[in-house]
Scaffold this motif. Structure first.
Motif, PDB file in Angstrom:
ATOM      1  N   PRO A 280     -10.142 -26.652  10.628  1.00  0.00           N
ATOM      2  CA  PRO A 280     -10.433 -25.091  10.298  1.00  0.00           C
ATOM      3  C   PRO A 280      -9.691 -24.051   9.890  1.00  0.00           C
ATOM      4  CG  PRO A 280     -10.606 -25.328  12.893  1.00  0.00           C
ATOM      5  CD  PRO A 280     -10.056 -26.650  12.205  1.00  0.00           C
ATOM      6  N   GLU A 281      -8.473 -24.099  10.266  1.00  0.00           N
ATOM      7  CA  GLU A 281      -7.451 -23.020   9.752  1.00  0.00           C
ATOM      8  C   GLU A 281      -6.639 -23.666   8.461  1.00  0.00           C
ATOM      9  OE1 GLU A 281      -4.656 -22.781  12.991  1.00  0.00           O
ATOM     10  OE2 GLU A 281      -5.953 -21.910  14.433  1.00  0.00           O
ATOM     11  N   LEU A 314      -5.287 -14.417  10.422  1.00  0.00           N
ATOM     12  CA  LEU A 314      -4.713 -14.879  11.680  1.00  0.00           C
ATOM     13  C   LEU A 314      -3.265 -14.240  12.125  1.00  0.00           C
ATOM     14  CD1 LEU A 314      -6.246 -18.492  11.742  1.00  0.00           C
ATOM     15  CD2 LEU A 314      -7.367 -16.429  12.558  1.00  0.00           C
ATOM     16  N   TRP A 338      -3.145 -16.967   6.917  1.00  0.00           N
ATOM     17  CA  TRP A 338      -4.032 -18.056   7.251  1.00  0.00           C
ATOM     18  C   TRP A 338      -5.312 -17.407   7.707  1.00  0.00           C
ATOM     19  CZ3 TRP A 338      -2.797 -23.364   8.222  1.00  0.00           C
ATOM     20  CH2 TRP A 338      -1.308 -23.646   7.841  1.00  0.00           C
ATOM     21  N   ASP A 340      -9.512 -18.559   9.508  1.00  0.00           N
ATOM     22  CA  ASP A 340     -10.267 -19.647  10.230  1.00  0.00           C
ATOM     23  C   ASP A 340     -11.612 -19.691   9.330  1.00  0.00           C
ATOM     24  OD1 ASP A 340     -11.916 -21.074  11.722  1.00  0.00           O
ATOM     25  OD2 ASP A 340     -11.620 -19.916  13.484  1.00  0.00           O
ATOM     26  N   ARG A 342     -14.267 -21.313   9.590  1.00  0.00           N
ATOM     27  CA  ARG A 342     -15.581 -21.227  10.061  1.00  0.00           C
ATOM     28  C   ARG A 342     -16.050 -19.795  10.314  1.00  0.00           C
ATOM     29  NH1 ARG A 342     -13.508 -24.196  15.441  1.00  0.00           N
ATOM     30  NH2 ARG A 342     -11.911 -22.453  15.252  1.00  0.00           N
TER      31      ARG A 342
END
Length: 445
Positions: A280-281, A314, A338, A340, A342
């Motif tokens: 996901p990342e 992130l 980075w 996520d 999601r």
């Protein structure tokens, strides 16, 4: 006198050679030794008793038998020669028999007396019935076992393999039933001929449809390997989209603009597959240039501070920056961060990060170089520009002052993950009746 020596000699040799005996019984002639006329009479009498050899002529001279005339087929010709060689006193046989090529001889086996054929068929009906019963029993047994879904589902965890193996078992049982029933009828030689011809035909068909077979085998391997799940974001070679389903022929994707894309499984099996959903990342990156006279380290630090302050970037892994290239008039910096996937839309997050970093560099006094073009005028154009009067220019031609827009500080707006394609994929999977070989219970590679 010479004939007696030729006949007695081999007999004496046979008596002294040991216990080796000819298993084929010799056709006897009147003792003590048959003459040419007696040999001819004996062979002709035998041929007269055989319907297929009645037109064969016999001539004997010094023990050499010359056969002539006509026969219906090659088997009768060979039989006549064998009979002649078994008569005592025959030294050798000169075969000059010719085969008749008339229509009645060739079609006789098919258009013969039907009463005899019907009588043979009537007497063979019990045997045919037994062979048919064996065939039906084995074929029905194979069909019932192949239709036992719980058994195949227990033995094979993949639905595609379940259907494939059960179908192959049904065909195998049909072949076994056919072989056993042919053995009951005593037609094993015919069965061997049929299987040989079927093998040659199958080889020819396999060569002609090798692409289809390759695609079918690839479907089996993909159903076993499970390289992706439904609704995963993948790139298969140059094709990008969300996985909808895996069928026995193709892999179906929904592209990011909402279109259906079918890729043959043979191409998918050999393709390089990039899966964005598995981790996901995801890291984004972009490049910005500053003037060659500016401090690139300070520019990177200001850009990184802005990226770290953005809520969707992130903190682990941390954003990074490096000097990509140094040109004649600028220094290219690469920034990386980075997100996520999601919770964050990757494309929107990258776009806002570029805008925010650009604005903070400009606020910090760094110059983002613009392309430099050198324009060359011919002498005629240059003189015309010098002689032009200022009042000839229109009012709209006056140069407007450049107004620099104030950077917006709301860089975290509207970066939520876009689930539109995911919802479309789920709706398509729920409404479609097409078989899907993707199994959520099986591990993926």
């Amino acid at each position: 006198m010479m004939l007696c020596i030729a006949v007695v000699g081999p007999i004496a040799f046979a008596q002294s050679s040991g216990p080796i005996e000819d298993p084929t019984p010799a056709i006897q002639t009147p003792p003590p030794q048959a003459s040419d006329s007696e040999i001819k009479t004996r062979i002709s009498g035998i041929f007269d008793e055989i319907a297929t050899l009645r037109k064969v002529t016999v001539d004997v001279s010094h023990g050499v038998v010359t056969l002539g005339g006509e026969v219906a087929n090659t088997a009768a010709e060979v039989r006549a020669e064998e009979i002649a060689l078994r008569v005592n006193g025959v030294v050798t046989v000169e075969n000059q028999i010719e085969r008749r090529l008339s229509v009645d001889n060739g079609a006789g086996p098919f258009f013969g007396d039907p009463s005899g054929r019907l009588d043979k068929l009537y007497r063979a009906l019990p045997l045919y019935g037994a062979a048919l019963a064996v065939f039906l029993f084995l074929a029905l047994l194979g069909h019932l076992v192949a239709s036992w879904r719980s058994l195949w589902r227990w033995a094979l965890p993949n639905p595609f393999l379940e259907e494939l193996v059960s179908g192959a078992f049904r065909i195998l049982m049909l072949l076994v039933a056919l072989v056993v029933s042919m053995n009951v009828l005593g037609a094993t030689a015919l069965m061997g001929t049929i299987l040989g011809g079927a093998g040659v035909i199958g080889l020819a068909i396999g060569i002609s449809v090798r692409d289809t077979l390759e695609n079918y085998v690839s479907s089996i391997m993909l159903s076993v390997r499970q390289p992706f799940r439904a609704n995963e974001h993948v790139v298969i070679d140059e094709h990008e989209g969300k996985v909808m389903r895996l069928t026995s022929r193709s892999t179906i994707l929904m592209t990011l603009d909402g279109n259906h894309l079918r890729i043959p499984n043979s191409a998918v099996f050999k393709a390089v597959i990039l899966n964005y959903t598995r981790n996901p990342e995801r890291r984004f990156e972009f490049e910005l240039g500053v003037d060659a006279a500016d401090d690139p380290v300070a520019a990177m630090q200001i850009g990184l501070d802005r990226l770290k302050a953005m809520s969707f970037v992130l903190s682990c892994p941390e954003p990074e920056a490096l000097v990509q290239t140094v040109g004649d008039s600028n220094i290219v910096l690469r920034f990386m961060g980075w997100v996520d996937q999601r919770q964050t839309n990757f494309a929107k997050a990258r776009g806002l990060a570029i805008v925010a970093t650009k604005d903070v560099l400009e606020e910090g006094g760094f110059t983002l170089p613009e392309p430099i073009y050198r324009v060359r005028f011919d002498s005629g154009v240059e003189d015309a520009l010098k002689s032009a009067k200022p009042e000839s220019r229109g009012a709209g031609a006056a140069e407007q002052p450049r107004v620099k827009a104030r950077p917006s500080s709301n860089y975290d707006s509207d970066v939520a993950a876009d689930n539109t394609i995911d919802e479309k994929v789920d709706a398509e999977r729920a409404s479609s009746s097409e078989a899907d070989l993707l199994d959520e219970q099986r591990p993926v590679e």
